[in-house]
Scaffold this motif. Structure first.
Motif, short mmCIF file in Angstrom:
data_model
loop_
_atom_site.label_atom_id
_atom_site.label_comp_id
_atom_site.label_asym_id
_atom_site.label_seq_id
_atom_site.Cartn_x
_atom_site.Cartn_y
_atom_site.Cartn_z
N THR A 192 2.32 11.70 -6.94
CA THR A 192 1.82 12.26 -5.68
C THR A 192 0.88 13.42 -5.96
O THR A 192 -0.20 13.52 -5.35
CB THR A 192 2.99 12.73 -4.80
N ARG A 193 1.25 14.28 -6.88
CA ARG A 193 0.40 15.42 -7.26
C ARG A 193 -0.93 14.91 -7.81
O ARG A 193 -2.00 15.44 -7.47
CB ARG A 193 1.14 16.26 -8.30
N GLN A 194 -0.90 13.91 -8.66
CA GLN A 194 -2.12 13.40 -9.27
C GLN A 194 -3.06 12.80 -8.22
O GLN A 194 -4.26 13.05 -8.23
CB GLN A 194 -1.78 12.35 -10.32
N THR A 195 -2.51 12.00 -7.29
CA THR A 195 -3.33 11.40 -6.24
C THR A 195 -3.91 12.47 -5.33
O THR A 195 -5.08 12.43 -4.95
CB THR A 195 -2.47 10.42 -5.41
N MET A 196 -3.09 13.45 -4.99
CA MET A 196 -3.50 14.55 -4.12
C MET A 196 -4.63 15.36 -4.76
O MET A 196 -5.66 15.64 -4.13
CB MET A 196 -2.28 15.43 -3.85
N GLU A 197 -4.48 15.74 -6.04
CA GLU A 197 -5.49 16.54 -6.71
C GLU A 197 -6.79 15.77 -6.91
O GLU A 197 -7.89 16.34 -6.79
CB GLU A 197 -4.96 17.03 -8.05
N LYS A 198 -6.69 14.50 -7.20
CA LYS A 198 -7.89 13.68 -7.37
C LYS A 198 -8.71 13.66 -6.08
O LYS A 198 -9.94 13.78 -6.10
CB LYS A 198 -7.50 12.25 -7.78
N PHE A 199 -8.03 13.54 -4.94
CA PHE A 199 -8.70 13.53 -3.65
C PHE A 199 -9.32 14.89 -3.35
O PHE A 199 -10.44 14.99 -2.85
CB PHE A 199 -7.71 13.15 -2.55
N PRO A 233 0.82 -1.21 0.00
CA PRO A 233 0.00 0.00 0.00
C PRO A 233 0.85 1.26 0.00
O PRO A 233 2.00 1.27 0.47
CB PRO A 233 -0.80 -0.11 1.31
N ASN A 234 0.28 2.32 -0.54
CA ASN A 234 0.87 3.65 -0.48
C ASN A 234 -0.08 4.56 0.28
O ASN A 234 -1.24 4.71 -0.11
CB ASN A 234 1.11 4.19 -1.89
N LYS A 235 0.38 5.15 1.39
CA LYS A 235 -0.47 5.98 2.24
C LYS A 235 0.01 7.42 2.21
O LYS A 235 1.20 7.68 2.41
CB LYS A 235 -0.44 5.48 3.68
N LEU A 236 -0.91 8.34 1.97
CA LEU A 236 -0.56 9.75 1.97
C LEU A 236 -1.27 10.46 3.11
O LEU A 236 -2.48 10.28 3.32
CB LEU A 236 -0.94 10.40 0.64
N GLU A 282 -10.02 13.71 9.13
CA GLU A 282 -11.02 12.70 8.79
C GLU A 282 -10.90 12.32 7.31
O GLU A 282 -10.76 13.17 6.45
CB GLU A 282 -12.43 13.23 9.07
N GLY A 283 -10.95 11.03 7.04
CA GLY A 283 -10.84 10.55 5.66
C GLY A 283 -9.42 10.26 5.21
O GLY A 283 -9.22 9.75 4.10
#
Length: 309
Positions: free
Chosen positions: A200-207, A163-166, A260-261
Motif C-alpha cells: 500500500t505504501r509503495q502504490t501510494m508513494e508511486k502515485f 482489482p485493487n482500489k485505493l 480527481e484521478g
C-alpha cells in the motif's frame, strides 16, 4: 526422552513466532496450556531451548537446532498422513501461501471452496508485509504469494484475481464538498503512511511522486488496522485499499473523500516463481481458480463497485 508430537508442534510454533501468546492464538490453545507443554518439553533437555529477557522470548542456538529437527520430524509425519490419503484417492498435502496484510480480506474467499472440496488439504497461510512475502517466495518456501504490486527483482508468473482500489479516506466528522476535490486538497490534509515495505505504501508513494502531490506526512504506522484506527480517531487522513475498510464505511466511521484521478488502481495477483514445478495439489488449486474466480468475485465482492462513485 519422551516428548510428544503435540509438544514438538507447540515448540516449533513458539520458535517461529517468538511468542507464547501468538503461538497459543495460532494453535487455538490457551496460553497456560502452551506454557505447560513448552515447560514439559524443556525439562527433557539439560540445555536451555529458550530464554526470556524483559518480556521478549529468545530462542537459544541449541533451541534453534532442536526446532529444525522438530520441523523435519513434523514434515515426515504429515507426509505419512498425506500419502495415506493419496493412496485412498484423495487430494492431500500442504498448500503454502504468503499474503500481504491487506490480502487477508480477499484470499479466504478464494480458498474456502477448494478446501471444502478437498478436506485432506492442510493450509499454511502466512499474512505479513510485502517484503517478507517476496522473501518467502524467493526462498521457495511457499507455493504462491498474493500481492498487489509485482516484484521487480524476481521472475514470476501470475494469475489475476481482482482489482485493487485505493481511495483517500477521512474520519466521519470531516466536512466534505459534494464535488470532487483537485490535488490541492493534499496541501491541507496530514497523511498517515504505512511502513516501508508495504505494498500500500509503495502504490501510494508511486502515485504521489508521479503526480507531484503536495503531501504533508503526519505519521507512519505498521498495519492497516493501525492506520484505520488513527484515521477514525481524527489523527489524520490516508490512502487505503477499499477492500479493507468496508465495515468502517458501512458503520459511518470512515468516509471516502472524492478526489480527481482517484481511485488509484492496481490488481491483486497470485504469483509463483517462473518455471516452478508444481505439486499435484498446487496444480489443482490453480485449476480451481481458473474455473471459479469469476463466480467468487460475483458472489462475494458485488459490493466492490458500488463504493466511491
Amino acid at each position: 526422552m519422551n516428548y510428544t508430537f503435540h509438544q514438538l508442534k507447540i515448540f516449533l510454533k513458539v520458535t517461529q513466532l517468538k511468542s507464547i501468546t501468538k503461538a497459543a492464538e495460532e494453535l487455538h490453545l490457551t496460553q497456560p496450556a502452551v506454557s505447560i507443554q513448552l515447560r514439559n518439553f524443556q525439562e527433557q533437555f539439560e540445555i536451555p531451548l529458550t530464554e526470556v529477557i524483559g518480556r521478549q522470548l529468545y530462542v537459544t542456538d541449541f533451541g534453534t537446532e532442536i526446532a529444525k529437527a522438530a520441523e523435519k520430524i513434523l514434515d515426515e509425519v504429515y507426509a505419512i498422513n498425506y500419502k495415506t490419503l493419496a493412496y485412498k484417492g484423495q487430494l492431500a498435502g500442504r498448500l503454502k501461501l504468503s499474503v500481504v496484510s491487506t490480502g487477508k480480506y480477499i484470499i479466504p474467499y478464494f480458498l474456502s471452496g477448494f478446501l471444502k472440496e478437498h478436506p485432506g488439504v492442510e493450509l499454511v497461510l502466512d499474512v505479513t508485509n510485502r517484503s517478507k512475502v517476496i522473501e518467502s517466495l524467493e526462498n521457495n518456501e511457499v507455493d504462491f504469494s498474493l500481492v498487489s504490486v509485482l516484484p521487480d527483482q524476481l521472475q514470476v508468473e501470475r494469475t489475476e484475481l481482482m482489482p485493487n482500489k485505493l481511495y483517500l479516506i477521512g474520519y466521519k466528522e470531516h466536512e466534505l464538498n459534494n464535488d470532487a476535490y483537485d490535488y490541492n486538497i493534499f496541501k491541507e490534509l496530514p497523511l498517515i503512511y504505512r511502513e516501508p515495505g508495504s505494498g500500500t505504501r509503495q502504490t501510494m508513494e508511486k502515485f504521489i511522486y508521479k503526480n507531484l502531490l503536495p503531501v504533508r506526512k503526519k505519521m507512519e504506522l505498521t498495519s492497516n488496522e493501525a492506520v484505520k484506527q488513527a484515521v477514525i480517531a481524527g489523527l489524520g487522513f490516508s490512502i487505503m485499499p477499499l477492500i479493507g475498510i468496508k465495515n468502517e464505511l458501512i458503520n459511518g466511521e470512515l468516509q471516502i473523500i472524492k478526489v480527481e484521478g482517484f481511485p488509484i488502481m492496481s490488481t491483486w495477483n497470485l504469483i509463483w516463481l517462473k518455471n516452478k514445478e508444481f505439486s499435484p495439489l498446487a496444480d489443482a488449486y490453480l485449476n480451481y481458480l481458473d474455473q471459479h474466480k469469476k463466480q467468487i468475485i460475483s458472489d462475494k465482492f458485488s459490493w466492490y463497485d458500488e463504493w466511491g462513485k
